[in-house]
Scaffold this active site. Structure first.
Site, PDB file in Angstrom:
ATOM      1  N   LYS A  73       0.847  -1.198   0.000  1.00 12.19           N
ATOM      2  CA  LYS A  73       0.000   0.000   0.000  1.00 12.19           C
ATOM      3  C   LYS A  73       0.888   1.256   0.000  1.00 12.19           C
ATOM      4  CE  LYS A  73      -3.501   2.396   2.701  1.00 12.19           C
ATOM      5  NZ  LYS A  73      -4.387   2.411   3.868  1.00 12.19           N
TER       6      LYS A  73
ATOM      7  N   GLU B 290      11.064  -4.320   4.061  1.00 11.98           N
ATOM      8  CA  GLU B 290      11.298  -5.723   3.714  1.00 11.98           C
ATOM      9  C   GLU B 290      10.765  -6.051   2.322  1.00 11.98           C
ATOM     10  OE1 GLU B 290       8.776  -5.513   7.491  1.00 11.98           O
ATOM     11  OE2 GLU B 290      10.412  -4.424   6.608  1.00 11.98           O
TER      12      GLU B 290
ATOM     13  N   GLY C  25      -4.740  -1.925   5.164  1.00 11.05           N
ATOM     14  CA  GLY C  25      -3.950  -3.066   4.677  1.00 11.05           C
ATOM     15  C   GLY C  25      -4.619  -4.403   4.977  1.00 11.05           C
TER      16      GLY C  25
ATOM     17  N   GLU D 226      -4.191  -6.463  15.043  1.00  8.10           N
ATOM     18  CA  GLU D 226      -3.715  -5.159  14.577  1.00  8.10           C
ATOM     19  C   GLU D 226      -4.872  -4.146  14.644  1.00  8.10           C
ATOM     20  OE1 GLU D 226      -0.251  -4.508  11.653  1.00  8.10           O
ATOM     21  OE2 GLU D 226      -2.002  -4.094  10.419  1.00  8.10           O
TER      22      GLU D 226
ATOM     23  N   LYS E 175       9.725  -0.150  13.568  1.00 12.13           N
ATOM     24  CA  LYS E 175      10.215   0.024  12.190  1.00 12.13           C
ATOM     25  C   LYS E 175      11.320   1.070  12.153  1.00 12.13           C
ATOM     26  CE  LYS E 175       5.866  -0.732   9.664  1.00 12.13           C
ATOM     27  NZ  LYS E 175       4.855  -0.110   8.824  1.00 12.13           N
TER      28      LYS E 175
HETATM   29  O1  F6P Z   1       2.377  -4.165   9.941  1.00  7.31           O
HETATM   30  C1  F6P Z   1       2.139  -2.839   9.665  1.00  7.31           C
HETATM   31  C2  F6P Z   1       1.598  -2.628   8.294  1.00  7.31           C
HETATM   32  O2  F6P Z   1       1.486  -1.274   8.084  1.00  7.31           O
HETATM   33  C3  F6P Z   1       0.272  -3.336   8.039  1.00  7.31           C
HETATM   34  O3  F6P Z   1      -0.818  -2.623   8.499  1.00  7.31           O
HETATM   35  C4  F6P Z   1       0.305  -3.530   6.583  1.00  7.31           C
HETATM   36  O4  F6P Z   1      -0.617  -4.490   6.167  1.00  7.31           O
HETATM   37  C5  F6P Z   1       1.742  -3.944   6.373  1.00  7.31           C
HETATM   38  O5  F6P Z   1       2.471  -3.156   7.292  1.00  7.31           O
HETATM   39  C6  F6P Z   1       2.280  -3.771   4.973  1.00  7.31           C
HETATM   40  O6  F6P Z   1       2.220  -2.450   4.559  1.00  7.31           O
HETATM   41  P1  F6P Z   1       2.360  -2.060   3.032  1.00  7.31           P
HETATM   42  O7  F6P Z   1       1.229  -2.685   2.297  1.00  7.31           O
HETATM   43  O8  F6P Z   1       2.307  -0.552   2.998  1.00  7.31           O
HETATM   44  O9  F6P Z   1       3.684  -2.568   2.537  1.00  7.31           O
END
Ligand code: F6P
Length: 540
Positions: free
Chosen positions: A198, A204, A257, A343, A503
């Site tokens: 998103k 990662e 997400g 979450e 993070k």
């Molecule tokens: O774990 C935190 C989070 O922000 C989740 O809410 C989300 O699903 C995941 O990281 C991945 O985020 P992104 O889709 O922005 O890579």
């Protein structure tokens, strides 16, 4: 917001809990021959039988009053009309708009992206979209984490067949073993990567996407070929472009997400299983949305799921919620629900920024039945930590009923729920042990070890079939459960600020682990661990 504990319904529930603490549920069945029927709700091909929960009509009525006094009806309207109920981020949480049928849209762009997905999926599955050597795509690797992984992975694993035309793989972990082991099995010319994020800033995911890109180049693709092997799903077009991916399927900031599998985040589902299966998933979810939106509280299946969870957690004091799908294909469901529930509702402040004052989400965990019986069920039956359990039981087509393993699967599920409720009759146990010749102290000790009180609550969630439609309905029911619990606890279910600090700290530690950067200030334990890792790497 008022202190929830002062609400008449909360007080009433406290009183009822004290009354019911010593009540046996199996005895309630004896008193009420219609209990199973009375406490079963059905919607969109899903049946929720909560008659084995320690509830009666007064409890359900008080839970309904509690939900109502916490704004169930207006908040439900706000969810459906796309109001900014994610207050800390000032956004809607409008996942229900993602599964509207094309002839009744709420947000036109949803359908434009869906058409774009359909065209792409058709190209892929017909072989028109090929890799750089002209060979059709055989394998898709979805690179993403959290909501950009768990939902699509779980749905794909639930519905994929052994003879898949396009096989999907899911890589989430930054541990090199995840991507490296996946790539080891694949042919670069026939592989497509879907980078799903998103934000398109998740460290990662980007690290894995970079390695995947390099792998393609190392396997003989040129820079110009990357476009045939990489697409992205994101809300951040700029970052996608900066990464060098041309084809992006978009979604919107109002899609959380963990609620996103219904958007383009489900591209791997659609590509692997076909667009028709993806549409059926959406239709099943929409059918559950329609039920949730229209049914009053006392007939509302997702609301019942949520309210029973509140009852078990806040009034019966059960701090664990366990999910056991009796279907191998649903093995990934507990992990998906962990993110969805924890979450969303793992919060300790209200929407108004005040302490929540009562327990919020319990620990959610679980594993696939029958296997779980041979792992943690001993604790569920006889341990000190009592828990609330959801058994998820998909029914099989009649043709499969001849397979003795099918009968065993279903029997195991029903037996566990029955044993948890009924326990073992102590008199029958004495008879059995006496007949074996036990007496005196030996009999007492054996009786104590085998004592099995029962009266442990569970719900049975029966899916008419394990197919895309019913899976969509099941997942939507759990999403709405989370919403109902969040509104009762007065918290915002749609943000996740708690994950941010770790993070940021990891970003700094990455530099420090590299060995060249200065080591900054850390607590003594982290400092020592850092030194230990660096020493170990220096030795190599
Ligand atoms: O774990 C935190 C989070 O922000 C989740 O809410 C989300 O699903 C995941 O990281 C991945 O985020 P992104 O889709 O922005 O890579």
């Amino acid at each position: 917001m008022d202190d929830i504990r002062d609400l008449p319904a909360w007080r009433e529930l406290g009183r009822l809990a004290a009354q019911l603490r010593s009540t046996r549920v199996d005895a309630m069945f004896d008193r009420d021959p219609r209990r199973a029927e009375r406490f079963t709700l059905s919607a969109a091909g899903i049946a929720l039988d909560f008659s084995k929960q320690r509830v009666d009509c007064s409890v359900m009525a008080a839970l309904g009053q509690l939900a109502q006094s916490r704004g169930f009806y207006p908040l439900r309207d706000a969810l459906f009309s796309g109001e900014p109920i994610n207050t800390s981020e000032e956004r809607a949480a409008w996942h229900i708009a993602l599964r509207r049928p094309a002839d009744a849209p709420l947000y036109d762009e949803v359908h434009a992206v869906r058409e774009d997905m359909a065209a792409f999926v058709d190209d892929l599955r017909s072989g028109r979209w090929t890799g750089h050597t002209g060979e059709p795509i055989r394998d898709i690797v979805n690179i993403g984490i959290g909501g950009s992984d768990l939902g699509p992975r779980m749905v794909y694993e639930a519905l994929a067949v052994p003879e898949q035309r396009i096989r999907c793989h899911f890589v989430a972990n930054v541990d090199p073993a995840d991507l490296d082991d996946t790539l080891a099995e694949l042919q670069a010319e026939r592989t497509l990567f879907i980078v799903t994020s998103k934000s398109f800033t998740t460290a990662e995911t980007l690290a894995n996407a970079r390695v995947a890109r390099q792998w393609l180049l190392d396997k003989g693709a040129g820079e110009a070929d990357i476009a045939r092997h990489f697409v992205a799903v994101s809300t951040n077009a700029e970052a996608v472009q900066a990464f060098g991916i041309d084809r992006m399927f978009g979604f919107w900031d109002w899609v959380g997400g963990r609620f996103s599998l219904w958007s383009a985040v489900g591209l791997s589902i659609a590509a692997g299983l076909g667009m028709a299966a993806f549409e059926a998933l959406l239709a099943g979810a929409h059918a559950m949305d329609a039920h949730f939106r229209e049914a009053p509280l006392d007939e509302n299946l997702p609301a019942a799921l949520g309210m029973i969870g509140v009852w078990n957690n806040n009034f019966l004091g059960l701090p664990s919620h366990i999910v056991v799908p009796y279907a191998q294909r649903l093995a990934a469901l507990p992990a998906y629900l962990q993110q969805l529930e924890m979450e969303s509702n793992g919060k300790s402040v209200t929407r108004a920024g005040e302490p929540a004052v009562v327990n919020t989400v319990p620990a959610v965990w679980g594993s696939v039945g029958t296997n779980a019986q041979h792992a943690f069920f001993q604790m569920l039956h006889q341990g000190e930590l009592a828990a609330d359990i959801d058994f998820v039981l998909p029914l099989s087509p009649p043709a499969d009923a001849h397979d003795p393993r099918e009968r065993q699967r279903v029997a195991n599920c029903l037996a566990q729920a029955e044993a948890l409720m009924c326990g073992r009759d102590p008199d029958a146990l004495v008879d059995e042990l006496t007949q074996q010749g036990l007496q005196g102290g030996a009999l007492e000790r054996r009786l104590a070890a085998r004592r099995f009180d029962g009266n442990r609550p569970s719900s049975m969630i029966v899916m008419d079939r394990l197919d895309a439609h019913h899976l969509g309905a099941l997942l939507a029911a759990y999403e709405h459960k989370v919403f109902v619990q969040g509104l009762i606890w007065g918290i915002n279910s749609f943000d996740q600020w708690g994950v941010e600090l770790g993070k940021t700290m990891a970003e700094r530690l990455v530099d420090e682990l590299d060995g060249h950067g200065e080591v900054g200030q850390h607590d003594a334990s982290t400092q020592a661990l850092l030194a230990r890792v660096r020493r170990s790497w220096d030795r190599d």
